[in-house]
Design a protein around this motif. Sequence first.
Motif, PDB file in Angstrom:
ATOM      1  N   TYR A 483      10.778 -56.732  50.152  1.00 30.35           N
ATOM      2  CA  TYR A 483       9.967 -57.939  50.280  1.00 30.35           C
ATOM      3  C   TYR A 483      10.545 -59.078  49.463  1.00 30.35           C
ATOM      4  CZ  TYR A 483       6.353 -55.261  52.694  1.00 30.35           C
ATOM      5  OH  TYR A 483       5.654 -54.508  53.597  1.00 30.35           O
ATOM      6  N   GLU A 487      11.424 -62.619  51.091  1.00 31.62           N
ATOM      7  CA  GLU A 487      10.872 -63.880  50.603  1.00 31.62           C
ATOM      8  C   GLU A 487      11.994 -64.835  50.219  1.00 31.62           C
ATOM      9  OE1 GLU A 487       8.256 -63.426  47.282  1.00 31.62           O
ATOM     10  OE2 GLU A 487       7.962 -65.592  47.058  1.00 31.62           O
ATOM     11  N   LYS A 488      12.983 -64.277  49.570  1.00 29.30           N
ATOM     12  CA  LYS A 488      14.095 -65.092  49.113  1.00 29.30           C
ATOM     13  C   LYS A 488      14.772 -65.803  50.291  1.00 29.30           C
ATOM     14  CE  LYS A 488      18.517 -63.912  47.349  1.00 29.30           C
ATOM     15  NZ  LYS A 488      19.258 -62.768  46.776  1.00 29.30           N
ATOM     16  N   ARG A 491      12.562 -68.419  52.023  1.00 26.44           N
ATOM     17  CA  ARG A 491      12.516 -69.678  51.272  1.00 26.44           C
ATOM     18  C   ARG A 491      13.830 -70.442  51.437  1.00 26.44           C
ATOM     19  NH1 ARG A 491       8.123 -70.224  48.076  1.00 26.44           N
ATOM     20  NH2 ARG A 491       7.013 -68.321  47.440  1.00 26.44           N
ATOM     21  N   THR A 539       9.569 -59.431  59.488  1.00 27.07           N
ATOM     22  CA  THR A 539       9.144 -59.680  58.116  1.00 27.07           C
ATOM     23  C   THR A 539       9.624 -61.042  57.642  1.00 27.07           C
ATOM     24  OG1 THR A 539       9.580 -57.325  57.797  1.00 27.07           O
ATOM     25  CG2 THR A 539       8.977 -58.589  55.870  1.00 27.07           C
ATOM     26  N   PHE A 543       7.250 -64.123  56.469  1.00 27.22           N
ATOM     27  CA  PHE A 543       7.372 -64.799  55.180  1.00 27.22           C
ATOM     28  C   PHE A 543       7.620 -66.286  55.384  1.00 27.22           C
ATOM     29  CE2 PHE A 543       7.642 -60.740  52.990  1.00 27.22           C
ATOM     30  CZ  PHE A 543       7.078 -61.046  51.768  1.00 27.22           C
ATOM     31  N   VAL A 547       5.129 -69.084  53.930  1.00 29.95           N
ATOM     32  CA  VAL A 547       5.592 -70.033  52.918  1.00 29.95           C
ATOM     33  C   VAL A 547       5.551 -71.457  53.459  1.00 29.95           C
ATOM     34  CG1 VAL A 547       7.545 -70.753  51.505  1.00 29.95           C
ATOM     35  CG2 VAL A 547       7.028 -68.330  51.757  1.00 29.95           C
ATOM     36  N   ASP A 552       1.543 -69.609  50.055  1.00 29.66           N
ATOM     37  CA  ASP A 552       1.994 -68.888  48.868  1.00 29.66           C
ATOM     38  C   ASP A 552       1.331 -69.375  47.591  1.00 29.66           C
ATOM     39  OD1 ASP A 552       3.263 -71.288  49.181  1.00 29.66           O
ATOM     40  OD2 ASP A 552       5.158 -70.635  48.293  1.00 29.66           O
ATOM     41  N   LYS A 558       0.703 -62.439  50.095  1.00 26.98           N
ATOM     42  CA  LYS A 558       1.610 -61.465  50.719  1.00 26.98           C
ATOM     43  C   LYS A 558       0.858 -60.338  51.398  1.00 26.98           C
ATOM     44  CE  LYS A 558       5.297 -62.260  47.381  1.00 26.98           C
ATOM     45  NZ  LYS A 558       5.961 -61.695  46.183  1.00 26.98           N
TER      46      LYS A 558
END
Length: 588
Positions: A483, A487-488, A491, A539, A543, A547, A552, A558
């Motif tokens: 995860y 997310e990284k 973003r 996924t 995310f 975001v 967020d 999440k």
Amino acid sequence: MDLPPVLLSPQSQTGSHLAETCMERERSPPTAELARDSFPSDQVPSSSLTDTDWFGDEHIQAKRARVETIVRGMCLSPSPMVPGSARAKESSCCPEIARERKRKQSLPTHQGPLKSGLGWDCGPKKGETRVKEQLNLLKQQLRHLQEHVLQATEQGPGGAEQRSSPRAKQRNSFLSSPWTVDSKVHQRSNKDTCGAVKPRTAEVHQQAEEPVLRPSGARALVEALRKELNRAVSQAVDSVLQQMLLDPPGHLTRQELSCQRLASEGRNHPSPPQRSAHKEPLALATLPRRVPPQAGVPLGSSSLATPLDPPMCPVSPRAVPKPHQNPLTNCPLTAVSSHIWENQILSQLLGRGPNGHWSGSPQQDSSSQSHTSAESAQQPWVLSQQQLPLSFTSVRLESRPLLPSVKMEQGVLQGVADMIPFSSIHIQEGLSPGHLKKAKLMFFFTRYPSSSLLKAYFPDVQFNRCITSQMIKWFSNFREFYYIQMEKYARQAISDGVTNPKMLTVLRDSEIFRVLNAHYNKGNDFEVPDCFLEIATLTLQEFFRAVSAGKDTDPSWKKPIYKIISKLDSDIPEILKSSNYPQELFRN
DNA sequence: ACAGGACCTG
DNA sequence: CAGGTCCTGT
């Protein structure tokens, strides 16, 4: 779920995978096939002594006497492996395992001596002695024959290169196709046996095709010797198996009995709670590894040229893996495992750990994991056609057990070790690095395994509360990493100005894939299933949506994503259920 | 990269 | 209590 066609992997890539699959199959030692070839043999092993007549010299008799003395010595001495000593060895040669144990010992559960039902710690019995004797005799014969073959080949024109390392030749002749001396024929025969068992009579045919390289006399001799070798080996295997099955009941373990039952009846496993945990095809070692594990799922351009539909990786109701049974299955892998003690001796001699793990950790392909910062800057959604997954070149094939050299008989022992089904199920209380590796591979299929699923897929683990929670913790850590990466990259995509989540896909050549692959599939032992790519894509998109919608800010933003992903677990292929799967990986 | 522990939830 | 996340330490 209408995923854009961008999702498709580049064709070239698929091609390379396929090619590699095949090459790997070609190169992989067909020893297991050899074993399988010999098992169903209906020929009753004739007296192996007739083979000795073939040599007809007293030299053999002397050797035989020596062997018998050795065998007797082996029988008189207690088990060569005391758990304590094994552990001492383990900790000296493999600090990681030792550390693992230490950790385990700190757990509340008492790590007692290994279970006594394993066979090797009870003293050798008469039947075993007989079998051992026979085995040793046959080994002698084999070695002798090999010497003859080597002599013969050294006389031939191609002798020079073979003379260079007769020892290596011996080993090779066991690791790969033992019955061919010529490397071309060797390769071809390997290809022929790719997946199928070739009848032994085909050898004659092969001979006819063989390039003329030697004087006809020598050729005839080689051929004769080859056949003899062939016969001797199959007899060895046959008779050993026969002995094990026909031995007095006291000698049989429960598992062997169930094997017999299964072999005769075909179906009906006696222990339902474990489901098909023990139903593993004997021929496991021969199964291609890079083939998509889902039964009936085609690999290749055809499957990838069409939009990915869900059946690629059927989403399963939690913890209900349906066993797509290999039709060959009629005898559980565990059933033949009373060879354990013998296997253990061999393992010791070959430098393996007591569990059958190679004591040296498998060499990893580190080159594939180091990337320049420029590479890392690559966006996940950008297709880089030129960047084929280097990581999939099978570097590790080279590093296959060039085992710590045992001077004597390494080739022979390796051969025999490979002939004996590699199946020692070793119920253990601790978790090994191999288990971790396997768990990581399982993560490709299931992100949220239930404890019952874990129990089913680790039949060689003695589960208790600690073990279970440790394993669940593993998966928790896997998820965490997963995860975080998602997310990284989500973003990053946002900051790079991506607006449509559908533009985000995880492909085999995207950076995020490499990161994930390096984490869960270090060494590229496994072909990452397409379903994992789909899940990862989904996924990532989730995310991204969250975001970019500013969710967020909510501390538990999440959670909804977790919920979605938790419903997308798929069936885990049966091959991962095998207790010796880690070993299979290491052996590859 | 993994384990331990706090804390939450059904 | 089992199983999950999050944080932290090594």
